[in-house]
Design a protein around this motif. Structure first.
Motif, PDB file in Angstrom:
ATOM      1  N   ASN A 122       1.073  -0.852  -0.149  1.00  0.00           N
ATOM      2  CA  ASN A 122      -0.048   0.035   0.021  1.00  0.00           C
ATOM      3  C   ASN A 122       1.017   1.393   0.228  1.00  0.00           C
ATOM      4  O   ASN A 122       1.186   2.199   0.900  1.00  0.00           O
ATOM      5  CB  ASN A 122      -0.959   0.284   1.663  1.00  0.00           C
ATOM      6  CG  ASN A 122      -1.980   0.793   1.207  1.00  0.00           C
ATOM      7  OD1 ASN A 122      -1.559   2.014   0.203  1.00  0.00           O
ATOM      8  ND2 ASN A 122      -2.859   1.350   2.545  1.00  0.00           N
ATOM      9  N   SER A 123       1.531   1.538  -1.259  1.00  0.00           N
ATOM     10  CA  SER A 123       2.356   2.591  -1.246  1.00  0.00           C
ATOM     11  C   SER A 123       1.978   3.841  -2.793  1.00  0.00           C
ATOM     12  O   SER A 123       1.598   3.625  -3.437  1.00  0.00           O
ATOM     13  CB  SER A 123       3.878   2.445  -1.473  1.00  0.00           C
ATOM     14  OG  SER A 123       4.185   3.529  -2.192  1.00  0.00           O
ATOM     15  N   PRO A 124       0.678   4.348  -2.328  1.00  0.00           N
ATOM     16  CA  PRO A 124      -0.200   4.773  -3.566  1.00  0.00           C
ATOM     17  C   PRO A 124       1.121   5.965  -3.869  1.00  0.00           C
ATOM     18  O   PRO A 124       1.840   6.605  -3.370  1.00  0.00           O
ATOM     19  CB  PRO A 124      -1.321   6.082  -3.308  1.00  0.00           C
ATOM     20  CG  PRO A 124      -0.345   5.601  -1.122  1.00  0.00           C
ATOM     21  CD  PRO A 124      -0.140   4.761  -1.078  1.00  0.00           C
ATOM     22  N   PRO A 125       0.622   6.675  -5.376  1.00  0.00           N
ATOM     23  CA  PRO A 125      -0.350   6.399  -5.865  1.00  0.00           C
ATOM     24  C   PRO A 125       0.020   5.057  -6.923  1.00  0.00           C
ATOM     25  O   PRO A 125      -0.690   4.336  -7.223  1.00  0.00           O
ATOM     26  CB  PRO A 125      -0.367   7.544  -6.956  1.00  0.00           C
ATOM     27  CG  PRO A 125       1.018   8.103  -7.065  1.00  0.00           C
ATOM     28  CD  PRO A 125       1.647   7.549  -6.182  1.00  0.00           C
ATOM     29  N   VAL A 126       0.911   4.327  -7.189  1.00  0.00           N
ATOM     30  CA  VAL A 126       1.044   3.265  -8.163  1.00  0.00           C
ATOM     31  C   VAL A 126       1.704   2.554  -7.406  1.00  0.00           C
ATOM     32  O   VAL A 126       2.117   1.397  -7.873  1.00  0.00           O
ATOM     33  CB  VAL A 126       1.824   3.657  -9.268  1.00  0.00           C
ATOM     34  CG1 VAL A 126       0.947   4.720  -9.797  1.00  0.00           C
ATOM     35  CG2 VAL A 126       2.829   4.556  -9.352  1.00  0.00           C
ATOM     36  N   ASN A 127       1.689   2.251  -6.105  1.00  0.00           N
ATOM     37  CA  ASN A 127       2.466   1.223  -5.725  1.00  0.00           C
ATOM     38  C   ASN A 127       4.140   0.811  -5.494  1.00  0.00           C
ATOM     39  O   ASN A 127       4.384  -0.427  -6.319  1.00  0.00           O
ATOM     40  CB  ASN A 127       2.074  -0.224  -5.377  1.00  0.00           C
ATOM     41  CG  ASN A 127       0.413  -0.387  -4.288  1.00  0.00           C
ATOM     42  OD1 ASN A 127       0.558   0.036  -3.706  1.00  0.00           O
ATOM     43  ND2 ASN A 127      -0.165  -0.835  -5.014  1.00  0.00           N
ATOM     44  N   ALA A 128       4.873   1.820  -6.374  1.00  0.00           N
ATOM     45  CA  ALA A 128       6.261   1.341  -6.701  1.00  0.00           C
ATOM     46  C   ALA A 128       7.088   1.353  -5.637  1.00  0.00           C
ATOM     47  O   ALA A 128       6.824   0.377  -5.142  1.00  0.00           O
ATOM     48  CB  ALA A 128       7.083   2.576  -7.530  1.00  0.00           C
ATOM     49  N   LEU A 129       8.006   0.213  -6.686  1.00  0.00           N
ATOM     50  CA  LEU A 129       9.217  -0.431  -6.259  1.00  0.00           C
ATOM     51  C   LEU A 129       9.915  -0.105  -5.373  1.00  0.00           C
ATOM     52  O   LEU A 129      11.621   0.634  -5.422  1.00  0.00           O
ATOM     53  CB  LEU A 129       9.530  -1.363  -6.505  1.00  0.00           C
ATOM     54  CG  LEU A 129       8.525  -3.118  -6.995  1.00  0.00           C
ATOM     55  CD1 LEU A 129       9.047  -3.717  -8.167  1.00  0.00           C
ATOM     56  CD2 LEU A 129       8.719  -4.182  -5.447  1.00  0.00           C
ATOM     57  N   SER A 130      10.251   1.194  -4.640  1.00  0.00           N
ATOM     58  CA  SER A 130      10.483   2.543  -3.579  1.00  0.00           C
ATOM     59  C   SER A 130      11.192   0.885  -2.185  1.00  0.00           C
ATOM     60  O   SER A 130      11.243  -0.029  -2.164  1.00  0.00           O
ATOM     61  CB  SER A 130      10.277   2.961  -2.684  1.00  0.00           C
ATOM     62  OG  SER A 130       9.322   2.399  -1.995  1.00  0.00           O
ATOM     63  N   ALA A 131      12.755   1.377  -2.024  1.00  0.00           N
ATOM     64  CA  ALA A 131      13.506   0.507  -1.034  1.00  0.00           C
ATOM     65  C   ALA A 131      12.135   0.216   0.057  1.00  0.00           C
ATOM     66  O   ALA A 131      12.549  -0.999   0.850  1.00  0.00           O
ATOM     67  CB  ALA A 131      14.514   1.198  -0.516  1.00  0.00           C
ATOM     68  N   ALA A 132      11.344   1.133   0.538  1.00  0.00           N
ATOM     69  CA  ALA A 132      10.745   0.509   1.597  1.00  0.00           C
ATOM     70  C   ALA A 132       9.085  -0.363   0.988  1.00  0.00           C
ATOM     71  O   ALA A 132       9.393  -1.053   1.646  1.00  0.00           O
ATOM     72  CB  ALA A 132       9.702   1.850   1.511  1.00  0.00           C
ATOM     73  N   VAL A 133       8.882  -0.614   0.435  1.00  0.00           N
ATOM     74  CA  VAL A 133       8.411  -1.832  -0.762  1.00  0.00           C
ATOM     75  C   VAL A 133       8.819  -2.843  -0.404  1.00  0.00           C
ATOM     76  O   VAL A 133       8.306  -3.577  -0.084  1.00  0.00           O
ATOM     77  CB  VAL A 133       7.433  -0.815  -1.583  1.00  0.00           C
ATOM     78  CG1 VAL A 133       7.276  -2.313  -2.468  1.00  0.00           C
ATOM     79  CG2 VAL A 133       6.774   0.020  -1.885  1.00  0.00           C
TER      80      VAL A 133
END
Length: 698
Positions: free
Chosen positions: A19-30
């Motif tokens: 749940n990482s809006p807007p597009v749930n991009a694969l950041s380090a946190a994700v």
């Protein structure tokens, strides 16, 4: 646990939700959140299967490209995917929205995939000058076969859930992603299905392993239009490695290709273009929270080439259009052209077979300007003269409803002058579409002196709704694109007087990556148009005039700067043109010299960049990147060169300023002297990009 990824248990099924809006991009946190949740679920003896899904409007829609070029933050995506693929418990990706790039690579590392019917799946990295860097080029061919895989990777275009199901990319189409994923996980457990690890499954590679031409023929067809681009070929090589090498060696080859591309000038330019397009939709000087006016119906004045193309753009987006002409005959002709265009597109599979009828059903043809009365947005696309435009806007002022946005599709004329003939200058602006309007993506939105902020926001919002790339510009002759193009036109003409030939100039420009050179473009437009305009203004252009006097009007007469044989559009150099140029120069007492390709390139590009600097200085464009967006989407500037202002920064502003000063002296042309802004930035060792950074800081 991570704030952006949560783990829940429904009896024996673990649900991991991003749940990482807007597009749930694969950041380090994700990435970190998925890694920790997967580790916990795998270690939990009560859990028998795991479902990976996403909250919000989409599945993981790709990597976080803001992290590119920065030191990597652990865990890397490869580490997360290794953990998932080697899980002893089945992992199911439950997809909705879009699974793109790294998002699809995450799904490919799962043992099974399900998706809702509206989902789309793809690997669009090539559009950023990259190739998939987390196993996409190795796992996708094993999932769908190398032919479809290379098509998806080299084109960058996603496929529907139905196509994904047909080709084995997903196992089932489900109603809801989380509930559907959970139901599918229970089925996997009940049926004791073995884990399908794509890395270990070479069954779909067998045919291409036996006959590599299956693959190479597919690549040859796909890369035909990839002139000048590096990424499509590198991506195809990586897919070939999936056929020819063991999985781990293929992964290594893919990684090498990715790292090489990510550091390349082409990818930097393409990523810059990606961000610039998004930046262009932000309107400088408009208060935050300014809402667009509602647009339910649009009226287009004029059913000619431009008006018809604009009407089609709205119909394509499902927006009802009233198309208005002065007479039945012109209206009938315009409606017929649109019908034919739609039918031709449907015949070649570009749109569904029922689309022509549906789209034409949205276009209501009328005679008389009084029919604008129900429109929320009116776009005038009549003949490009001020007198005609003013006449139309005087009538619109009487007939359009209060609050309707009134736009002129002019490519040169002064919108402030047009606005003065109405009692509602706050509603008036320019919407400059590019021909053919139903194909070209750019729309220059011209902000007049009195244009209201919400009218401007409406134009930008509606342009995006009809799949155009909007760029807001100020009022001046030719706005941004055509004003810069005029400088190139001036130099191309001068080069003929100095000894260059049309085919030499055009070859340099097309080698640079532009779709056409200036002389082939003139032939396409028709040389007689400029000739008549020059006559009206008492201006001479000896070579162009001599061509027209010889009846050479371009493609329409089969002869212009080039000859065109048998109805072909292919320009062929014509010795008669060379002779005509020689005779004209002799008559004028001009001496020819050898003009180098390097000089041609500099004189084609640097004066345009110089004009771009003037445009920035005058505030006609808010950002250098807006100028680049206009050239990328309106004039076919090669995306791998990022746009004229980006290109200028790559070449170096000092070099450009020095060369312009040199040409100004050599050709006795003071208009080539560097613009004050270019001079200042060059002296300070700065770039055009530094202006954008300054304005952000301010």
């Amino acid at each position: 646990m991570s704030e952006v990824v949560k783990l829940e248990r429904h009896d024996v099924i673990a649900i991991v939700t991003v749940n990482s809006p807007p597009v749930n991009a694969l950041s380090a946190a994700v990435r970190g959140g998925i890694f920790e949740c997967m580790k916990s679920a795998i270690a939990d003896s009560e859990v028998k299967a795991i479902v990976l899904t996403c909250a919000g409007r989409t599945f993981i829609a790709g990597a976080d490209i803001t992290e590119f070029g920065k030191p990597p933050k652990p865990p890397g995506l490869a580490e997360v995917l290794d953990l998932m693929e080697s899980s002893p418990k089945p992992i199911i990706a439950a997809i909705h929205g879009t699974a793109l790039g790294g998002g699809l690579e995450v799904a490919l590392a799962c043992h099974y995939r399900v998706a809702v019917k509206e989902a789309r799946l793809g690997l669009p990295e090539v559009k950023l000058g990259l190739l998939p860097g987390a196993g996409g080029t190795q796992r996708l061919p094993r999932a769908v076969g190398p032919e479809l895989a290379v098509k998806m990777i080299v084109s960058g275009d996603p496929i529907s859930a139905a196509e994904a199901l047909k080709n084995g990319l997903i196992e089932e189409i489900v109603e809801g992603p989380a509930s559907g994923g959970e139901a599918f996980a229970l089925k996997v457990l009940a049926e004791k299905r073995p884990l399908r690890k794509l890395r270990d499954d070479d069954s779909k590679l067998a045919a291409a392993k036996a006959d590599i031409s299956i693959f190479t023929n597919a690549v040859a067809a796909l890369t035909k239009k990839a002139r000048g681009l590096e990424a499509p070929f590198a991506a195809a090589d990586a897919v070939r490695a999936a056929i020819e090498l063991p999985f781990d060696e293929g992964l290594k080859k893919e990684r090498e290709g990715f790292l090489k591309l990510v550091a390349s000038d082409q990818s930097k330019a393409q990523r810059y273009a990606f961000f610039s397009e998004r930046e262009a939709a932000k309107i400088a000087g408009v208060p935050d929270g300014t809402k667009p006016r509602p647009v339910e119906r649009v009226a287009i004045i004029g059913a000619g080439t431009m008006g018809g193309g604009i009407a089609m753009s709205f119909a394509n987006a499902g927006i009802p259009v009233t198309l208005i002409e002065t007479g039945e005959e012109q209206l009938k002709r315009g409606m017929g052209v649109m019908q034919k265009n739609y039918e031709a597109t449907a015949a070649r599979g570009g749109i569904p077979a029922d689309a022509p009828a549906k789209r034409m059903g949205l276009i209501d043809g009328k005679v008389g300007l009084e029919h604008v009365k129900d429109a929320d947005l009116v776009i005038e696309a009549v003949f490009e003269t001020m007198a005609v435009k003013k006449e139309v806007f005087e009538a619109l002022d009487k007939h359009a409803k209060p609050g309707a946005v009134l736009a002129s599709n002019t490519s040169y004329l002064n919108i402030d002058e047009i606005a003065k003939v109405t009692k509602r200058p706050q509603d008036i602006l320019g919407m400059h579409f590019f021909s053919p309007a139903n194909v070209m993506k750019l729309c220059e939105i011209v902000r007049a002196d009195k244009t209201a902020p919400d009218a401007l926001t409406t134009a930008v919002s509606i342009a995006r709704k009809i799949a155009k790339v909007p760029a807001v510009v100020g009022v001046c002759d030719g706005f941004v694109g055509n004003r810069m193009l005029a400088q190139r036109g001036k130099q191309s003409e001068k080069l003929l007087f100095e000894g260059a030939l049309p085919q030499q100039v055009d070859a340099v420009v097309t080698k640079f990556g532009m779709p056409m050179g200036p002389f082939a473009m003139s032939d396409l437009a028709g040389l007689d148009i400029g000739w008549r305009s020059r006559k009206d203004r008492g201006i001479k252009s000896e070579i162009a005039d001599a061509l027209c006097e010889a009846g050479r009007f371009g493609q329409k007469t089969g002869k212009g700067y080039y000859k065109y044989e048998g109805g072909s559009r292919a320009p062929l150099p014509d010795p008669e043109v060379e002779k005509l140029i020689d005779e004209t120069l002799q008559r004028m007492g001009r001496k020819k010299r050898v003009v180098s390709d390097d000089e041609i390139l500099e004189r084609m590009m640097y004066p345009m960049i110089n004009e771009g600097a003037r445009i920035l200085e005058e505030g006609i464009a808010a950002r250098p990147s807006d100028i680049d967006v206009i050239w990328l989407y309106g004039y076919g500037w090669p995306i791998y060169r990022g746009g004229p202002m980006f290109y200028a920064d790559q070449v170096g502003l000092k070099h450009i300023a020095d060369r312009l000063s040199y040409y100004a002296k050599e050709t006795n042309d003071p208009s080539l002297e560097p613009a004050p802004l270019l001079k200042r930035l060059a002296a300070e060792g700065k770039t055009f990009a530094s202006l954008a950074q300054q304005s952000k800081a301010a």
